[in-house]
Design a protein around this motif. Structure first.
Motif, PDB file in Angstrom:
ATOM      1  N   GLU A  26       0.851  -1.184   0.042  1.00 56.72           N
ATOM      2  CA  GLU A  26       0.018   0.090  -0.068  1.00 56.72           C
ATOM      3  C   GLU A  26       0.875   1.233   0.110  1.00 56.72           C
ATOM      4  OE1 GLU A  26      -3.481   0.104   2.905  1.00 56.72           O
ATOM      5  OE2 GLU A  26      -2.991   2.172   2.959  1.00 56.72           O
ATOM      6  N   GLU A  27       1.772   1.201   0.891  1.00 57.72           N
ATOM      7  CA  GLU A  27       2.895   2.517   0.908  1.00 57.72           C
ATOM      8  C   GLU A  27       3.439   2.745  -0.582  1.00 57.72           C
ATOM      9  OE1 GLU A  27       4.437   2.322   5.500  1.00 57.72           O
ATOM     10  OE2 GLU A  27       5.572   1.273   3.830  1.00 57.72           O
ATOM     11  N   ALA A  28       3.871   1.470  -1.264  1.00 58.15           N
ATOM     12  CA  ALA A  28       4.517   1.613  -2.577  1.00 58.15           C
ATOM     13  C   ALA A  28       3.469   2.366  -3.572  1.00 58.15           C
ATOM     14  CB  ALA A  28       4.776   0.290  -2.932  1.00 58.15           C
ATOM     15  N   ILE A  29       2.221   1.832  -3.338  1.00 61.45           N
ATOM     16  CA  ILE A  29       1.235   2.520  -4.382  1.00 61.45           C
ATOM     17  C   ILE A  29       0.820   4.003  -3.913  1.00 61.45           C
ATOM     18  CG2 ILE A  29      -1.370   2.478  -5.118  1.00 61.45           C
ATOM     19  CD1 ILE A  29      -1.156  -0.532  -4.452  1.00 61.45           C
ATOM     20  N   ASP A  30       0.857   4.282  -2.665  1.00 61.90           N
ATOM     21  CA  ASP A  30       0.780   5.776  -2.248  1.00 61.90           C
ATOM     22  C   ASP A  30       1.762   6.575  -2.897  1.00 61.90           C
ATOM     23  OD1 ASP A  30      -1.636   5.154  -0.933  1.00 61.90           O
ATOM     24  OD2 ASP A  30      -0.734   5.245   1.017  1.00 61.90           O
ATOM     25  N   LYS A  31       3.114   6.153  -2.687  1.00 64.91           N
ATOM     26  CA  LYS A  31       4.341   6.868  -3.286  1.00 64.91           C
ATOM     27  C   LYS A  31       4.045   7.091  -4.476  1.00 64.91           C
ATOM     28  CE  LYS A  31       7.588   6.830   0.465  1.00 64.91           C
ATOM     29  NZ  LYS A  31       8.230   8.006   0.843  1.00 64.91           N
ATOM     30  N   THR A  32       3.841   6.020  -5.355  1.00 62.44           N
ATOM     31  CA  THR A  32       3.665   5.792  -6.825  1.00 62.44           C
ATOM     32  C   THR A  32       2.650   7.440  -7.150  1.00 62.44           C
ATOM     33  OG1 THR A  32       4.196   3.698  -7.063  1.00 62.44           O
ATOM     34  CG2 THR A  32       2.984   4.796  -8.846  1.00 62.44           C
ATOM     35  N   ASN A  33       1.446   7.275  -6.599  1.00 60.14           N
ATOM     36  CA  ASN A  33       0.387   8.218  -6.810  1.00 60.14           C
ATOM     37  C   ASN A  33       0.999   9.343  -6.445  1.00 60.14           C
ATOM     38  OD1 ASN A  33      -1.223   6.113  -7.725  1.00 60.14           O
ATOM     39  ND2 ASN A  33      -2.445   6.066  -5.590  1.00 60.14           N
ATOM     40  N   HIS A  34       1.600   9.764  -5.357  1.00 58.92           N
ATOM     41  CA  HIS A  34       2.313  10.883  -4.818  1.00 58.92           C
ATOM     42  C   HIS A  34       3.305  11.451  -6.123  1.00 58.92           C
ATOM     43  CE1 HIS A  34       3.658  14.163  -2.323  1.00 58.92           C
ATOM     44  NE2 HIS A  34       4.862  13.805  -2.660  1.00 58.92           N
ATOM     45  N   TYR A  35       3.778  10.336  -6.477  1.00 58.69           N
ATOM     46  CA  TYR A  35       4.917  10.855  -7.763  1.00 58.69           C
ATOM     47  C   TYR A  35       4.248  11.321  -9.020  1.00 58.69           C
ATOM     48  CZ  TYR A  35       8.497  10.098 -11.217  1.00 58.69           C
ATOM     49  OH  TYR A  35       9.471  10.398 -12.401  1.00 58.69           O
ATOM     50  N   TYR A  36       3.081  10.437  -9.283  1.00 52.00           N
ATOM     51  CA  TYR A  36       2.206  11.138 -10.270  1.00 52.00           C
ATOM     52  C   TYR A  36       1.626  12.408 -10.265  1.00 52.00           C
ATOM     53  CZ  TYR A  36       2.008   6.059 -12.232  1.00 52.00           C
ATOM     54  OH  TYR A  36       2.531   4.761 -12.408  1.00 52.00           O
ATOM     55  N   ILE A  37       0.999  12.692  -8.909  1.00 52.40           N
ATOM     56  CA  ILE A  37       0.687  14.097  -8.931  1.00 52.40           C
ATOM     57  C   ILE A  37       1.675  15.037  -8.909  1.00 52.40           C
ATOM     58  CG2 ILE A  37      -0.196  15.562  -7.079  1.00 52.40           C
ATOM     59  CD1 ILE A  37      -2.186  13.138  -6.276  1.00 52.40           C
ATOM     60  N   THR A  38       2.689  14.819  -8.309  1.00 47.58           N
ATOM     61  CA  THR A  38       3.766  15.960  -8.059  1.00 47.58           C
ATOM     62  C   THR A  38       4.601  16.128  -9.581  1.00 47.58           C
ATOM     63  OG1 THR A  38       5.433  14.305  -7.123  1.00 47.58           O
ATOM     64  CG2 THR A  38       4.227  16.049  -5.742  1.00 47.58           C
ATOM     65  N   HIS A  39       4.448  14.976 -10.211  1.00 46.09           N
ATOM     66  CA  HIS A  39       5.034  15.169 -11.801  1.00 46.09           C
ATOM     67  C   HIS A  39       3.818  15.423 -12.823  1.00 46.09           C
ATOM     68  CE1 HIS A  39       8.315  13.589  -9.435  1.00 46.09           C
ATOM     69  NE2 HIS A  39       9.102  14.068 -10.475  1.00 46.09           N
ATOM     70  N   HIS A  40       2.832  15.744 -12.302  1.00 43.91           N
ATOM     71  CA  HIS A  40       1.703  16.086 -13.323  1.00 43.91           C
ATOM     72  C   HIS A  40       1.248  15.081 -14.435  1.00 43.91           C
ATOM     73  CE1 HIS A  40       2.181  20.203 -11.342  1.00 43.91           C
ATOM     74  NE2 HIS A  40       3.505  19.893 -11.946  1.00 43.91           N
ATOM     75  N   ILE A  41       1.597  13.900 -13.883  1.00 41.14           N
ATOM     76  CA  ILE A  41       1.052  12.673 -14.891  1.00 41.14           C
ATOM     77  C   ILE A  41      -0.226  12.110 -14.511  1.00 41.14           C
ATOM     78  CG2 ILE A  41       1.928  10.247 -15.135  1.00 41.14           C
ATOM     79  CD1 ILE A  41       4.620  10.898 -14.220  1.00 41.14           C
ATOM     80  N   ALA A  42      -0.607  12.418 -13.430  1.00 42.45           N
ATOM     81  CA  ALA A  42      -1.964  11.743 -13.111  1.00 42.45           C
ATOM     82  C   ALA A  42      -2.405  12.403 -11.781  1.00 42.45           C
ATOM     83  CB  ALA A  42      -2.230  10.277 -13.153  1.00 42.45           C
ATOM     84  N   VAL A  43      -3.754  12.284 -11.516  1.00 46.31           N
ATOM     85  CA  VAL A  43      -4.434  12.700 -10.216  1.00 46.31           C
ATOM     86  C   VAL A  43      -5.093  11.302  -9.693  1.00 46.31           C
ATOM     87  CG1 VAL A  43      -5.653  14.276  -8.685  1.00 46.31           C
ATOM     88  CG2 VAL A  43      -4.472  15.088 -10.847  1.00 46.31           C
ATOM     89  N   ILE A  44      -4.436  10.339  -9.009  1.00 47.78           N
ATOM     90  CA  ILE A  44      -5.078   9.305  -8.333  1.00 47.78           C
ATOM     91  C   ILE A  44      -5.020   8.970  -6.778  1.00 47.78           C
ATOM     92  CG2 ILE A  44      -5.032   6.645  -8.461  1.00 47.78           C
ATOM     93  CD1 ILE A  44      -4.065   7.031 -11.517  1.00 47.78           C
ATOM     94  N   HIS A  45      -6.188   8.968  -6.008  1.00 44.91           N
ATOM     95  CA  HIS A  45      -6.134   8.940  -4.621  1.00 44.91           C
ATOM     96  C   HIS A  45      -6.455   7.724  -4.032  1.00 44.91           C
ATOM     97  CE1 HIS A  45      -4.812  12.938  -3.547  1.00 44.91           C
ATOM     98  NE2 HIS A  45      -5.231  13.142  -4.847  1.00 44.91           N
TER      99      HIS A  45
END
Lengths: 202, 202
Positions: B35-54
């Motif tokens: 779960e942490e790995a997914i959260d980190k990935t989603n955070h990466y996506y948001i901060t790099h303007h790739i996607a907005v997934i929560h």
């Protein structure tokens, strides 16, 4: 002076007044809160295969959980967390939908303090990815609900951050937003309001 | 026999083994839960303007709340509710994304009892509206994560409801799914896996 026999605390008339004070939308006396009206609408959308839109659960920081024998886990200590996104999202005809719903007792304006900065930032990100973002505002005393597209909301938010007024005037919302009429089914057909907007732009 | 002096209960080696038992993904010793790995990935996506997934908050039925003077509200009694949707959703390049993440300690198959019927029904509805739905499966002992598109998941779900096996064989997942390699940033680039799938279909 009113007597309250039999432990009754309110007459029917009192109750209606009370409900209005607590922001109940009166759909021909079918008293219902703003949030319940949205939930009913979303349920209607799902069961009629129109859209899949859900309210997100309230974010809670769980600190202590008890596991009593032969019964389900009980959360004994938890705290409300500030939401980092909007309350509602989902999909409608292939389009991502993301919105926040707020109500105000004011009669002439919507105070922007009802919205958090991170909710604005969230909607900005979602809009950039191609999502449809908006605010549903319930003016409880006027019994009116408006859909305000995020593009307009962000203009008023910017005006505030640049030192302007800290609210959106009702006249501005009437101009920029779409009035959502109360109906029997669905209660608050906000997706129809979106269609209307698309047509007027074409 | 191992001694545990100074109150230490585990040697470093023991700890790693424990972590693996608790489904930690070991990215070159950067221990982290699925779960942490997914959260980190989603955070990466948001901060790099790739996607907005929560991730959606855990749904909780709140029964009792205390409001102590001069401190914030404390939830004193609440219960976990069964989620009616998947755990993750958002938007990526205009497309609605909706997925569930599950892990198993099994080495040869994924038991379908890990998924609720209403989650399948939810993904079915979202897919019909044009959303991209899938399952992320973590085989914790194999340290492998697969993306299984909903269209394939639903085939195996139907097989079960028609009296077939109650799990998906790892060989089936390898055939129908996409292996998501562990990377430094983002940790689990599942959106890249989606791109790969789109390319192979074109």
């Amino acid at each position: 002076m009113v007597n309250y026999p039999n432990g009754k605390k309110h007459t029917t008339k009192d109750l209606v007044t009370k409900q209005q004070k607590h922001s109940k939308i009166e759909y021909g006396k079918r008293g219902m809160s703003f949030e319940e009206a949205i939930d009913k609408t979303n349920h209607y959308y799902i069961t009629h295969h129109i859209a899949v839109i859900h309210k997100k659960p309230t974010p809670v920081q769980i600190v202590k959980v008890d596991y009593p024998m032969r019964s389900k886990a009980v959360i004994k200590e938890a705290y409300f967390k500030t939401p980092s996104t909007t309350d509602y999202n989902g999909i409608y005809r292939g389009r991502h939908i993301d919105f926040e719903a707020k109500e105000t007792h004011n009669k002439t304006s919507f105070p922007l303090q009802n919205i958090h900065l991170h909710q604005i930032e969230h909607m900005e990100r979602v809009a950039k990815q191609g999502g449809i973002c908006f605010l549903l505002v319930h003016f409880s005393r006027l019994e009116e609900v408006y859909l305000l597209p995020f593009e307009r909301l962000s203009v008023y938010w910017r005006r505030m951050t640049e030192g302007g007024r800290k609210s959106i005037a009702l006249t501005e919302i009437k101009n920029d937003g779409i009035l959502i009429p109360y109906e029997y089914q669905p209660r608050l057909d906000y997706l129809a309001a979106l269609n209307l907007k698309d047509e007027s732009e074409e």
